[in-house]
Motif scaffolding. Structure first.
Motif, PDB file in Angstrom:
ATOM      1  N   PHE A   1       5.926  13.493   3.723  1.00  0.00           N
ATOM      2  CA  PHE A   1       5.698  12.464   4.750  1.00  0.00           C
ATOM      3  C   PHE A   1       4.281  12.487   5.311  1.00  0.00           C
ATOM      4  N   VAL A   2       3.689  11.315   5.425  1.00  0.00           N
ATOM      5  CA  VAL A   2       2.479  11.158   6.243  1.00  0.00           C
ATOM      6  C   VAL A   2       2.751  10.029   7.244  1.00  0.00           C
ATOM      7  N   PRO A   3       2.092  10.071   8.435  1.00  0.00           N
ATOM      8  CA  PRO A   3       2.357   9.057   9.448  1.00  0.00           C
ATOM      9  C   PRO A   3       2.271   7.636   8.867  1.00  0.00           C
ATOM     10  N   GLY A   4       3.217   6.807   9.264  1.00  0.00           N
ATOM     11  CA  GLY A   4       3.263   5.436   8.749  1.00  0.00           C
ATOM     12  C   GLY A   4       4.312   5.262   7.657  1.00  0.00           C
ATOM     13  N   ASP A   5       4.753   6.387   7.048  1.00  0.00           N
ATOM     14  CA  ASP A   5       5.689   6.295   5.921  1.00  0.00           C
ATOM     15  C   ASP A   5       7.049   5.714   6.298  1.00  0.00           C
ATOM     16  N   THR A   6       7.457   5.865   7.562  1.00  0.00           N
ATOM     17  CA  THR A   6       8.765   5.334   7.950  1.00  0.00           C
ATOM     18  C   THR A   6       8.626   4.037   8.747  1.00  0.00           C
TER      19      THR A   6
ATOM     20  N   SER B   1      15.731  13.980   8.977  1.00  0.00           N
ATOM     21  CA  SER B   1      15.372  15.282   9.544  1.00  0.00           C
ATOM     22  C   SER B   1      13.978  15.677   9.074  1.00  0.00           C
ATOM     23  N   LYS B   2      13.475  16.736   9.699  1.00  0.00           N
ATOM     24  CA  LYS B   2      12.183  17.294   9.308  1.00  0.00           C
ATOM     25  C   LYS B   2      12.176  17.644   7.814  1.00  0.00           C
ATOM     26  N   GLU B   3      13.292  18.199   7.353  1.00  0.00           N
ATOM     27  CA  GLU B   3      13.396  18.602   5.941  1.00  0.00           C
ATOM     28  C   GLU B   3      13.335  17.375   5.022  1.00  0.00           C
ATOM     29  N   ASP B   4      14.008  16.298   5.439  1.00  0.00           N
ATOM     30  CA  ASP B   4      13.952  15.057   4.650  1.00  0.00           C
ATOM     31  C   ASP B   4      12.503  14.605   4.483  1.00  0.00           C
ATOM     32  N   LEU B   5      11.766  14.631   5.599  1.00  0.00           N
ATOM     33  CA  LEU B   5      10.375  14.170   5.562  1.00  0.00           C
ATOM     34  C   LEU B   5       9.518  15.063   4.675  1.00  0.00           C
TER      35      LEU B   5
ATOM     36  N   ASP C   1       0.839  -1.196   0.000  1.00  0.00           N
ATOM     37  CA  ASP C   1       0.000   0.000   0.000  1.00  0.00           C
ATOM     38  C   ASP C   1       0.877   1.251   0.000  1.00  0.00           C
ATOM     39  N   ASN C   2       2.080   1.133  -0.595  1.00  0.00           N
ATOM     40  CA  ASN C   2       2.991   2.276  -0.648  1.00  0.00           C
ATOM     41  C   ASN C   2       2.456   3.380  -1.542  1.00  0.00           C
ATOM     42  N   THR C   3       2.710   4.623  -1.143  1.00  0.00           N
ATOM     43  CA  THR C   3       2.605   5.710  -2.111  1.00  0.00           C
ATOM     44  C   THR C   3       3.978   5.817  -2.778  1.00  0.00           C
ATOM     45  N   LEU C   4       4.037   6.459  -3.923  1.00  0.00           N
ATOM     46  CA  LEU C   4       5.326   6.644  -4.585  1.00  0.00           C
ATOM     47  C   LEU C   4       6.262   7.467  -3.697  1.00  0.00           C
ATOM     48  N   ASP C   5       5.705   8.471  -3.014  1.00  0.00           N
ATOM     49  CA  ASP C   5       6.514   9.284  -2.090  1.00  0.00           C
ATOM     50  C   ASP C   5       7.148   8.417  -1.005  1.00  0.00           C
TER      51      ASP C   5
ATOM     52  N   ARG D   1       9.943   6.320  -2.396  1.00  0.00           N
ATOM     53  CA  ARG D   1      11.130   7.145  -2.688  1.00  0.00           C
ATOM     54  C   ARG D   1      11.803   7.615  -1.405  1.00  0.00           C
ATOM     55  N   LEU D   2      11.015   7.876  -0.361  1.00  0.00           N
ATOM     56  CA  LEU D   2      11.608   8.228   0.936  1.00  0.00           C
ATOM     57  C   LEU D   2      12.444   7.059   1.453  1.00  0.00           C
ATOM     58  N   THR D   3      11.930   5.848   1.292  1.00  0.00           N
ATOM     59  CA  THR D   3      12.677   4.658   1.707  1.00  0.00           C
ATOM     60  C   THR D   3      13.995   4.572   0.928  1.00  0.00           C
ATOM     61  N   GLY D   4      13.910   4.753  -0.389  1.00  0.00           N
ATOM     62  CA  GLY D   4      15.115   4.706  -1.227  1.00  0.00           C
ATOM     63  C   GLY D   4      16.124   5.766  -0.817  1.00  0.00           C
ATOM     64  N   TYR D   5      15.622   6.965  -0.550  1.00  0.00           N
ATOM     65  CA  TYR D   5      16.477   8.078  -0.127  1.00  0.00           C
ATOM     66  C   TYR D   5      17.146   7.771   1.219  1.00  0.00           C
ATOM     67  N   ALA D   6      16.355   7.255   2.144  1.00  0.00           N
ATOM     68  CA  ALA D   6      16.882   6.936   3.478  1.00  0.00           C
ATOM     69  C   ALA D   6      18.007   5.907   3.375  1.00  0.00           C
ATOM     70  N   LEU D   7      17.825   4.914   2.535  1.00  0.00           N
ATOM     71  CA  LEU D   7      18.824   3.848   2.419  1.00  0.00           C
ATOM     72  C   LEU D   7      20.051   4.336   1.651  1.00  0.00           C
ATOM     73  N   HIS D   8      19.842   5.174   0.657  1.00  0.00           N
ATOM     74  CA  HIS D   8      20.952   5.624  -0.188  1.00  0.00           C
ATOM     75  C   HIS D   8      21.731   6.769   0.431  1.00  0.00           C
ATOM     76  N   GLU D   9      21.013   7.714   1.042  1.00  0.00           N
ATOM     77  CA  GLU D   9      21.653   8.952   1.496  1.00  0.00           C
ATOM     78  C   GLU D   9      21.807   9.068   3.007  1.00  0.00           C
TER      79      GLU D   9
END
Ligand SMILES: [Mn+2]
Length: 341
Positions: free
Chosen positions: A253-258, A244-248, A213-217, A220-228
């Motif tokens: 970000f919506v709750p549950g995304d991480t 950080s807040k800026e990353d989210l 039930d992923n959104t594309l965002d 991509r946040l997961t990919g960013y977190a793992l890569h960067e």
């Protein structure tokens, strides 16, 4: 027939309490997960079937991928309907407390909870607060849903378990056991799951509804977190992901995304402990996971105002993200040395 593992004298006390139809409220922890929502909705549906008037009262809403569970639409949410929630608890004859064991875990509902005269605990976390009258507490259980299934069976109600109840309980067991892979997964976990399948649970549908039930965002946040944002520490024994807040904000970000992000760090070869730090409005949220004999709940309890299980724990910090990172990195060598691989 499922063999009940709930203590007989506690079951007898609960059975007596529920002998005549009464008003029941069921609550669970803030930021409810699959186990919290699944156990609450399943128990509510079961108690409704035997004539009780039941309200599920949530401190705040569930993430989107859990809202399909039968009964979610009828659950009261304290963040949007505080009066109705507090009233439901104040007028209840019995309050069930599921998947948490300290009053502060329900945030804004804490006072209402403390004032409730008859509290029944069903939970698998360590160290319940001494405020409950009937206590089912089993830290070896994979999930509260597994325990609720045992309580249902122990009360002799297993014939009333329908596909809706079965799917909700299965969902909680699946999510809390990491899809039946964490060390808390025992023979009994699978027996309970088998029983739920017999009662109509659909593992394919539950898994798809929750895990796909992923959104594309979010992806991509997961990919960013793992890569960067993933660092390998302690000669490869530890990983740390900080957002950080800026990353989210960048990934809307919506709750549950991480949710579950911390587990990726633990999949790196040689890693024994994985940490995830995220900057929230109210401070830094810390999640720790470990493999084998490395009790991360100890580390969290000692330094980050939290607790949990030996291999999965969470806490918080009022320091900045950088300060929290530095504090954790400072504690890691000693902690790892205390529990050699
Ligand atoms: Mn749980």
């Amino acid at each position: 027939m499922l063999h009940p593992s709930a203590p007989p004298e506690t079951l007898a006390a609960l059975s007596e309490l529920l002998r005549i139809p009464c008003r029941v409220a069921i609550t669970t922890h803030h930021n409810p997960d699959g186990d919290a929502i699944g156990s609450s909705l399943a128990l509510a549906r079961m108690l409704g079937k035997v004539g009780h008037t039941v309200h599920v009262v949530l401190p705040n809403p569930a993430p989107g991928n859990l809202r399909w569970m039968p009964g979610y639409a009828e659950a009261l949410d304290h963040s949007t309907a505080p009066t109705a929630c507090e009233e439901a608890i104040a007028t209840a004859d019995v309050l069930f407390c599921l998947d948490f064991n300290r009053a502060d875990r329900v945030y804004g509902l804490e006072t209402a909870l403390r004032n409730a005269p008859v509290k029944v605990l069903i939970d698998h976390h360590r160290g319940p607060e001494g405020i409950f009258q009937i206590i089912f507490s089993d830290i070896s259980a994979s999930s509260t849903c597994q325990m609720v299934c045992d309580v249902i069976t122990g009360l002799g109600l297993e014939e009333l378990v329908d596909a809706e109840v079965a799917n909700s309980l299965y969902a909680g067991i699946m999510t809390d056991s990491g899809s039946f892979r964490f060390s808390s997964t025992g023979p009994h976990t699978h027996r309970v799951a088998a029983f739920l399948l017999e009662r109509g649970a659909r593992p394919d549908r539950v898994h798809e509804a929750i895990m796909e039930d992923n959104t594309l965002d979010r992806l991509r946040l997961t990919g960013y977190a793992l890569h960067e944002r993933l660092q390998l520490l302690e000669n490869g024994a530890a990983t740390l992901i900080s957002l950080s807040k800026e990353d989210l904000e960048r990934f809307r970000f919506v709750p549950g995304d991480t949710e579950g992000l911390v587990n990726y760090g633990l999949t790196v070869r040689g890693v024994r402990i994985a940490a995830f730090l995220v900057e929230r409005k109210d401070g830094i949220k810390i999640s720790l996971r470990s493999k084998g004999n490395l009790p991360v709940n100890e580390l969290v309890a000692a330094h980050f105002e939290g607790g949990g299980h030996a291999n999965a724990a969470g806490g918080r910090s009022a320091d900045t993200l950088q300060e929290t990172e530095a504090k954790l990195i400072k504690e890691l060598p000693g902690f790892l040395a205390k529990y050699p691989a």
